[in-house]
Design a protein around this motif. Structure first.
Motif, short mmCIF file in Angstrom:
data_model
loop_
_atom_site.label_atom_id
_atom_site.label_comp_id
_atom_site.label_asym_id
_atom_site.label_seq_id
_atom_site.Cartn_x
_atom_site.Cartn_y
_atom_site.Cartn_z
N THR A 150 -24.21 -17.90 18.28
CA THR A 150 -23.62 -19.49 18.35
C THR A 150 -22.25 -19.37 17.40
O THR A 150 -22.07 -18.65 16.78
N ASP A 217 -24.51 -18.92 23.22
CA ASP A 217 -24.22 -20.34 23.30
C ASP A 217 -22.67 -20.64 23.19
O ASP A 217 -22.10 -20.16 22.36
N GLU A 218 -22.03 -21.69 23.80
CA GLU A 218 -20.86 -22.12 23.65
C GLU A 218 -19.75 -20.77 23.88
O GLU A 218 -19.10 -20.30 23.40
N HIS A 220 -17.55 -20.04 25.91
CA HIS A 220 -16.13 -19.97 26.03
C HIS A 220 -15.44 -19.76 24.65
O HIS A 220 -14.25 -19.32 24.83
N PHE A 221 -16.26 -19.58 23.69
CA PHE A 221 -15.56 -18.60 22.56
C PHE A 221 -15.18 -17.41 22.82
O PHE A 221 -14.48 -16.62 22.04
N THR A 247 -22.45 -23.00 28.51
CA THR A 247 -20.99 -23.83 28.12
C THR A 247 -21.02 -24.82 29.30
O THR A 247 -21.42 -24.85 30.27
N THR A 249 -17.76 -25.94 29.48
CA THR A 249 -16.17 -25.77 29.86
C THR A 249 -15.87 -24.45 30.02
O THR A 249 -15.13 -23.74 29.31
N GLU A 408 -15.84 -29.69 19.10
CA GLU A 408 -16.73 -29.08 20.03
C GLU A 408 -17.21 -29.91 20.72
O GLU A 408 -17.63 -29.52 21.87
N GLU A 411 -14.94 -30.42 23.67
CA GLU A 411 -14.65 -29.24 24.50
C GLU A 411 -15.92 -29.34 25.61
O GLU A 411 -15.58 -28.48 26.40
N GLU A 412 -17.20 -29.82 25.04
CA GLU A 412 -18.37 -29.95 26.09
C GLU A 412 -18.34 -30.67 27.19
O GLU A 412 -19.07 -30.84 28.03
#
Length: 556
Positions: A150, A217-218, A220-221, A247, A249, A408, A411-412
């Motif tokens: 994460t 998690d997330e 898109h990083f 994600t 996005t 953050e 972006e979601e």
């Protein structure tokens, strides 16, 4: 107010922009940011016709003809409709909480496909089905060890989610590199939680663990497939049998954003060759760079100006993903409250503790009047709240942890979702606005300094993404088109909180019928933010609570 007109001529890779000679802001944008030049023949500014240029013009409220508005990558992965009773039973046996229908479908997707994406908006609940999937896989002895990756600010939140929804034991891999390596290697707990920033530094140690399941998690990083973190993630996850990417996005800018995450989750879908992927799905043009190909210098287009093979792209996305936006989920409650915690930097935490324990701190910049005193316990708590928000005494910026939390959340959310950010301090309002503008996010301000007292009406109906407002101003007006409220800071008044929440959720409004509203609280870990949030659920925060809070800190 005059707005520039953007139009195209015979050259398809060029744009021509006309604006008033008095419009210095647009001229500066064209010359300095977009590298435009004056075209004498057309008597207009000449720009390359690329998606990045068009998006920048749109973000700066410059009108574009309909034919020039960039086409947003549109995909809707296929949703399953099969009977999910068997999966629901498995979730009930292994989870502490009851899933929504779409969450059951996400668990089913994981159990069937193994390498999957949950493409879900903020508030639809991505972490629960990911955790439920792990719980079921552990219970059925299909996995022995799991890793959850994460952003640093989300690690503790994810662990709390694990504790809420399951009986799984988990451990945060944090501290010095030596300590992290020891935690990875020498502890009996089977579920590890780590942050993206240290993946490359712990690549060998994590790879040795041979995790059976990994949650990103997330994810898109990882959109930059050339970054060290992405290369490490790919290496660490290569042998994992189950992989889940979370994600809202996946595609923030263009199709290329999907390549890095898919490379990590399942490199068989889009392959491992980036140039082949780009040539298959992207139309290149715009700026050209000189590169050597087989020993000869050639000019190669470097800008994505469109897409091709869209149906094939959508089909591949749909193979192992489900996408749920709020409009797709019918069984959510009227309102959902989300606590998003973050950790202060060591320097900021040191100042916070000094104010809490001694009621006085030394300004980091020194100089005259370098001491900040608290006059009483309420003033002490007020100054602690400012430090937790990243500044001191309305003058000195300390850190950006809370600002990054805002980003953050944004972006979601989808491009069309409107958001209100509630702040207590005008200093915070100014910092949030500057931060949003730096990231090209459109915003407006409604506080005691606003000359336009009806700006909320304009915001409710225009294309502005964010309104930043003072929480004490949250009375007597409404913005029913807004579903997301971010509470950057809270006051001591429960009335302020209730009234601010009421600005969006208007029962009599047609916009509020059947809509779920989200209230997101940004809380510094082990700070007054958490205490205020807990107290304001039931009553006002008084000097009694302030005294108990600071005295409790001294005893601890």
């Amino acid at each position: 107010m005059f707005k520039p007109v953007v139009f195209s001529r015979t050259k398809k890779d060029r744009l021509y922009v006309r604006c008033s000679y008095k419009d210095e802001a647009t001229k500066s944008l064209i010359i300095n940011d977009l590298r435009g030049s004056w075209n004498t023949t057309n008597k207009a500014w000449e720009l390359f016709n690329t998606n990045s240029v068009l998006n920048t013009l749109l973000q700066n409220n410059i009108d574009l003809p309909a034919e020039l508005i960039p086409e947003e990558p549109d995909f809707t992965p296929i949703k399953k409709t099969k009977n999910l009773t068997e999966v629901e039973d498995k979730i009930r046996r292994n989870s502490k909480t009851t899933p929504y229908d779409h969450q059951t479908a996400l668990v089913d997707l994981t159990l069937q496909k193994k390498k999957v994406f949950f493409l879900c908006s903020v508030g639809t609940g991505k972490s629960k089905p990911a955790i439920d999937s792990l719980s079921i896989l552990f219970s059925e002895n299909k996995i022995d060890k799991a890793l959850i990756v994460t952003p640093a600010s989300v690690m503790e939140n994810f662990q709390k989610e694990i504790n809420v929804h399951s009986n799984l034991e988990s451990i945060l891999i944090q501290g010095s590199l030596i300590k992290r390596k020891d935690l990875i290697k020498n502890n009996p707990i089977k579920t590890h939680i780590i942050n993206y920033d240290v993946l490359s530094k712990l690549r060998k140690d994590l790879k040795k663990e041979d995790y059976d399941a990994i949650i990103f998690d997330e994810i898109h990083f990882l959109k930059n497939h050339k970054s060290q973190r992405s290369k490490a993630a790919y290496d660490i996850a290569k042998k994992a049998q189950y992989k889940i990417g979370l994600t809202g996005t996946l595609i923030a800018n263009n199709f290329v954003d999907a390549f890095g995450p898919y490379l990590v989750i399942d490199d068989e879908i889009f392959g491992t060759n980036f140039n082949q992927f780009k040539n298959r799905y992207c139309v290149m043009g715009g700026y050209h760079a000189t590169v050597k190909i087989m020993g000869r210098e050639r000019k190669v287009a470097t800008e994505i100006i469109g897409y091709k093979n869209k149906s094939g792209f959508k089909t591949k996305l749909a193979q192992n993903s489900l996408k749920f936006e709020l409009k797709d989920v019918s069984d959510l409650p009227d309102a959902i409250e989300i606590k998003k915690t973050f950790t202060l930097t060591p320097k900021t935490k040191k100042l916070y503790n000094e104010m809490k324990n001694m009621m006085v701190v030394q300004k980091p910049d020194g100089g005259e009047c370098s001491i900040v005193f608290a006059e009483n316990h309420l003033d002490q708590v007020l100054k602690m709240q400012k430090i937790a928000s990243g500044f001191l005494d309305d003058e000195i910026d300390l850190s950006n942890e809370k600002l990054l939390s805002v980003l953050e959340v944004l972006e979601e959310t989808s491009k069309t979702d409107k958001i209100v950010v509630w702040c207590r301090f005008t200093k915070s309002i100014d910092r949030v606005v500057q931060f949003l503008e730096k990231h090209n996010i459109s915003c407006c301000v409604f506080d005691g300094r606003s000359k336009d007292k009806t700006i909320y009406k304009t915001f409710n109906d225009d294309d502005t993404k964010v309104m930043v407002s003072q929480i004490s101003k949250g009375i007597g007006w409404d913005i029913p088109n807004v579903r997301y409220s971010i509470f950057y800071e809270l006051t001591y008044s429960r009335t302020d909180l209730v009234q601010s929440k009421g600005r969006t959720q208007r029962p009599a409004s047609k916009h509020s019928q059947g809509v779920t509203y989200f209230y997101i609280y940004l809380l510094g870990k082990d700070t007054i933010d958490e205490k205020l949030h807990d107290v304001l659920k039931h009553k006002d925060f008084t000097s009694k609570e302030a005294l108990e809070y600071v005295e409790g800190g001294k005893k601890g």
